[in-house]
Motif scaffolding. Sequence first.
Motif, short mmCIF file in Angstrom:
data_model
loop_
_atom_site.label_atom_id
_atom_site.label_comp_id
_atom_site.label_asym_id
_atom_site.label_seq_id
_atom_site.Cartn_x
_atom_site.Cartn_y
_atom_site.Cartn_z
N ALA A 252 0.14 -1.47 0.11
CA ALA A 252 -0.59 -0.43 0.55
C ALA A 252 0.80 1.42 -0.05
CB ALA A 252 -0.73 -0.32 1.41
N SER A 253 2.01 1.32 0.21
CA SER A 253 2.89 2.54 0.74
C SER A 253 4.05 2.82 -0.92
CB SER A 253 4.01 2.53 1.32
OG SER A 253 4.41 1.18 1.03
N GLN A 255 3.57 4.49 -4.65
CA GLN A 255 2.55 5.07 -5.09
C GLN A 255 2.11 4.66 -6.45
OE1 GLN A 255 4.63 9.07 -6.49
NE2 GLN A 255 2.71 9.72 -6.00
N LEU A 257 0.84 1.90 -6.79
CA LEU A 257 -0.23 0.97 -7.23
C LEU A 257 -1.10 1.81 -5.87
CD1 LEU A 257 0.76 -1.82 -5.47
CD2 LEU A 257 1.25 -1.56 -7.33
N GLN A 258 -1.12 2.82 -5.80
CA GLN A 258 -1.83 4.10 -4.82
C GLN A 258 -2.92 4.49 -6.22
OE1 GLN A 258 0.32 6.66 -2.42
NE2 GLN A 258 0.66 5.23 -0.50
N HIS A 259 -1.48 5.21 -6.79
CA HIS A 259 -2.70 5.71 -7.84
C HIS A 259 -3.58 4.53 -8.78
CE1 HIS A 259 -0.14 9.29 -8.26
NE2 HIS A 259 -0.42 9.05 -6.88
N LYS B 332 -11.18 14.90 -9.85
CA LYS B 332 -10.31 14.07 -10.79
C LYS B 332 -11.31 13.74 -12.09
CE LYS B 332 -8.99 9.68 -10.20
NZ LYS B 332 -7.99 8.92 -10.77
N GLU B 386 -2.69 13.93 -10.46
CA GLU B 386 -1.47 12.95 -9.54
C GLU B 386 -1.26 13.24 -7.33
OE1 GLU B 386 -0.82 14.26 -12.31
OE2 GLU B 386 -0.19 12.92 -13.43
N ASN B 389 -4.93 12.25 -6.73
CA ASN B 389 -4.91 10.82 -6.37
C ASN B 389 -4.60 10.62 -5.58
OD1 ASN B 389 -6.06 9.50 -8.54
ND2 ASN B 389 -4.16 9.68 -9.45
N ASN B 390 -3.08 10.90 -4.81
CA ASN B 390 -2.37 11.14 -3.91
C ASN B 390 -3.57 11.21 -2.38
OD1 ASN B 390 0.36 10.03 -4.83
ND2 ASN B 390 0.81 12.49 -4.47
N ALA B 393 -6.06 8.39 -2.19
CA ALA B 393 -4.92 6.98 -1.68
C ALA B 393 -4.66 7.13 -0.07
CB ALA B 393 -3.72 6.49 -1.92
N LEU B 397 -8.53 6.71 1.38
CA LEU B 397 -7.93 5.42 1.09
C LEU B 397 -7.25 4.26 2.81
CD1 LEU B 397 -7.55 4.51 -2.12
CD2 LEU B 397 -10.28 4.13 -1.05
N MET B 399 -3.82 4.21 2.63
CA MET B 399 -2.57 3.97 2.20
C MET B 399 -1.29 4.74 2.50
SD MET B 399 -3.75 2.47 -1.82
CE MET B 399 -3.54 1.63 -1.65
N LEU B 400 -0.48 4.01 2.97
CA LEU B 400 0.67 4.98 3.20
C LEU B 400 0.99 5.97 2.62
CD1 LEU B 400 1.81 2.16 5.68
CD2 LEU B 400 0.47 3.50 6.75
N ASP B 401 2.28 6.74 3.54
CA ASP B 401 3.21 7.68 2.38
C ASP B 401 4.04 6.51 1.99
OD1 ASP B 401 4.29 10.29 1.47
OD2 ASP B 401 3.53 11.04 3.60
N HIS B 402 3.52 7.07 0.04
CA HIS B 402 4.40 6.89 -0.09
C HIS B 402 6.28 7.90 0.13
CE1 HIS B 402 3.84 10.72 -2.70
NE2 HIS B 402 4.66 10.28 -3.17
#
Lengths: 355, 403
Positions: A252-253, A255, A257-259, B332, B386, B389-390, B393, B397, B399-402
Motif C-alpha cells: 500500500a505504500s 505510489q 499501486l496507490q494511484h 479528478k 496525481e 490520487n495521493n 489514496a 483509503l 494507504m501509507l505515505d509513499h
Amino acid sequence: MAILNEEQEMLRDMAREWATNESPVAAFRKVRNEKPAEGYSTDAFATMAQMGWTGIVIPEEFGGSDFGWMSAGLVVEELGKTLTASPLVATTLAASVIVLGGSDEQKSMWLPKLASGEVVGTLAIDEGPRHGGKVTATVSSGKLTGTKAFVHEAHGATLFVVAAADGLYLVEKGEGVTMSDRKLTDQRSHAEVTFDGAAAERLADGGDDLLDKVLDRARILTSAEMLGMANQVFDVTLDYLKQRVQFNQVLASFQALQHRMADLFADLAMMRSAVESGLEALDGGYGIPRAACVAKAEANRALHAMSREGIQLHGGIGMTDEYDVGFYLKRARVLEASWGSSTYLKDRFANLAGY
Amino acid sequence: MATLAEPREATSDEAFREEVRAFLADHFPPELKGKGNALASVEGPTKEGPAEKAWREAMGSRGWGTPTWPKEYGGGGLSKAQTRILQEEMAKAGAWNPIGGMGVMMFGPTLLEYGSEEQKHEHIPPICRGEIRWCQGYSEPNAGSDLANLQTFAEDKGDHYVVNGQKTWTSGGQWADKCFAIVRTDRSDKHHGISFMLIDMDAPGVEVRPIQMISGMSPFCETFFTDVKVPKKNLVGQEGQGWTIGKRLLQHERTNISGGGAAARMMGANLSDLAKKYLELGDDGRIADAVMRDRIADFEIRWQAFLLTAKRAVEESKAAGGVSEISSVLKKLGTKLTQERSELTIEIMGLQGLGWEGDGFSESELGGVRAWLFGKATTIYGGSTEIQNNIIAKRVLGMLDHQ
C-alpha cells in the motif's frame, strides 16, 4: 450512498448481517463443491424468503412488501458482496413481469407464491449466447415452442417467463419443458431450456414494450449485484495491499499501486451513482430506459476493470482457487454478458438519444 | 404543531417565489437575457455596461449573488429551499448571477469558517456586492504540486509583516484588487511554518506580469512581492495555521473545477448534436460512422454517471456538513472527462475544429479550440490529478505515505 429511509436502512443492515454471517463466500464455495440440483442452497433461499426478500417488489395485496426497487437493490448488492448463490434476482424479475403485465387472475395465482418463495421464477428470453438476438419462439393454440439459451437459475425454477415473437408468456415447468445443463465459469445455475408445445399463458396487459420494460429491470437489478461484487473486490484488494510486505514495506505504500486504487475508487463512485440512479428511476417511474443503459454500462465497465485489477494486485495468490478474488472475476463476466454487453448498451443508449 | 408548521412553510415559500418574480421583473434588464459572463474570473476585467452594473448592484444589495451566506455579512441568508426557488425563477427569466469569481467560490466560504468577526465584516460584504476581485497567491516556481515547499516569506515587524517572494499561476492577477496568499512565517517547519494572509494588489512592491499560454490567452500571471507591507490584521487564523486553512480552500476550489468549470461552459453544444451537425448521417438518422457513434455514447454514459456522482456528493455533503474529501474524486473525474469531451469534439469536427483565426471558422469553432487548449490546465491546477490520487489514496483509503 443514496439517502435511505429508515425502512431501507434496516433492510440493508439485515441483509448485510445475514450475508456476512450466514452466507459468506465460504457458503458459495460449499455450494460449488457439493453441487445441489438447484444450483443453490434451498435452505438459505427459504430463509431469504422468510425474511421477505422475495416479495420486495410485489404489492402488499399479493403478499409482498412493496418496498420498491431501491430496497431490492440494497439486498441484492449485499448478496453480491458475498457471491451468495440464490435465485433472488431471477425470481424478483419474474414477479415484476407479472406485476407489470399479468391479468388479475395471473397476479392472484402467481404473485403470492413468488412472494413466499414457494415458486421460483426466472426469465427465458435470449436464444443465443449474446443478448439482443432475434426471438423466434412461437405460440399456437396456447402451446409454446422454442429453445432458450443460458437461462439463469433454470434448475430451481418452476415458472418461466418466456419471450415469444408476439409477446411474453408464462410457462410452468412440466410437460413439454426440458433442459440441459450449460455449466458456465461462475458455477451457478444456467441451462438451455427447450419448450416443445408447452402450455403457455400470455401476459397480455403490459403493453407492446413489456419485454423492454422487463429487460430494463433485469439490467438495473443485475447491476446492483455487480455493484456489491465490485465493492467487495475493492475492499478485499485494499486490505491485501495493506498487509502484503515486499521490499520491507507494505504494498500500500507504493505510489504506483496507490494511484491505481484511486482510479478504481473513482470508477466505483461513478458505478454506484449510475446503479442507484437506475433503482431510483424504477421507483420514480421516469427515464427508465436511459437510466438502465447507464446503470448496466457503468456496472460492466467498472466491474470489468475491478475484477481484472483485483487479480493483478493480488499477484500470484489471486490466481489460486483458495483465494476468493477469482470467483468474482468469473461471475463478473457472466453478468457483463447478460442482458446487454457494453457495446449493446451503448448502441441502445444512442438509439434512445436519437443518434 | 407539526401540522401547522408545514403549510406555513409552504406559504412562505410561495410568498418568496412571488418576491423573486417581482424583483426580477423590476431589476433584471431584458437585454441581458442569457448573456452572463461565466468566465469573469479568468477571462479579463468585467466589461460592465450601465445595465450590467445596475443588475450587479441590484443582486448585490439583496445578497442574492451569495444566497446562502449569512445576512449579517451581506449574504442573502436564504435557506436551501429558497435558494432553489431563486435559481429556478432566475433560470425561467434567463437571468444570471453577476456576482462570482474566486471571492465567491473559494475565499468567502473559507473566511466565513476561519476569519475573525472583524475580517468577515470587512471582506465579505464587498464580495457579496461584487465590488472586489480576489486572486489566489498559492503556487510558486518551486512550489507546484509540492505546494508546502513555498518560500515567499513574511517577516514579523511588530504591527505588520514585510513580504518578499514570487507567486505564479495567479489566475486573474492582473485584474484583481486583493490576493489571499499562503506565505512562510517560519522556515524551520515545512507545514506549520505557513500562514494565510490577505495582500492588497495595489500595495507598493506588488508587481504582476501576465503569462501567455498555449491557448493564446493570458489568464495567469507571475506576481512578485518586494518589501510589501501587510498589516497584522490581515492574518487569517493563527500564525502557522495557513496550511490547514489553505487546504480547506482547495477543497472549495476542487469542487468548482470539477463541474468542468470554464472549459465546459465554453464547449457549448451537446456532443451528440454537434456530431449530427458535422458527421455524415445514415438514412435512419444515425451517425453513419459506427465506431464514432459508439465512442460518443461511451462518453455520454460516463458523463452522465459523473453528473450523477456530483449530485450525489452534494446530497451526501448536506448530511456531512460542507465540502469533503470526495471533492478530490470529483475534481479528478470532472477534469478528465471534460478534456476527453474536448478531444472528441475536435475529432468530430476534423480540421474545421482546429481553426486559430479567420472568417472561415465560426465563433463556436474558434472558441472550441481555445477551450480545448485551456482545458489542459484543469488537470494541472487546483492540485494536479496525481496530487488528487495521493489525497484519495492516503486520506480516503488509508494507504501509507509513499515518501
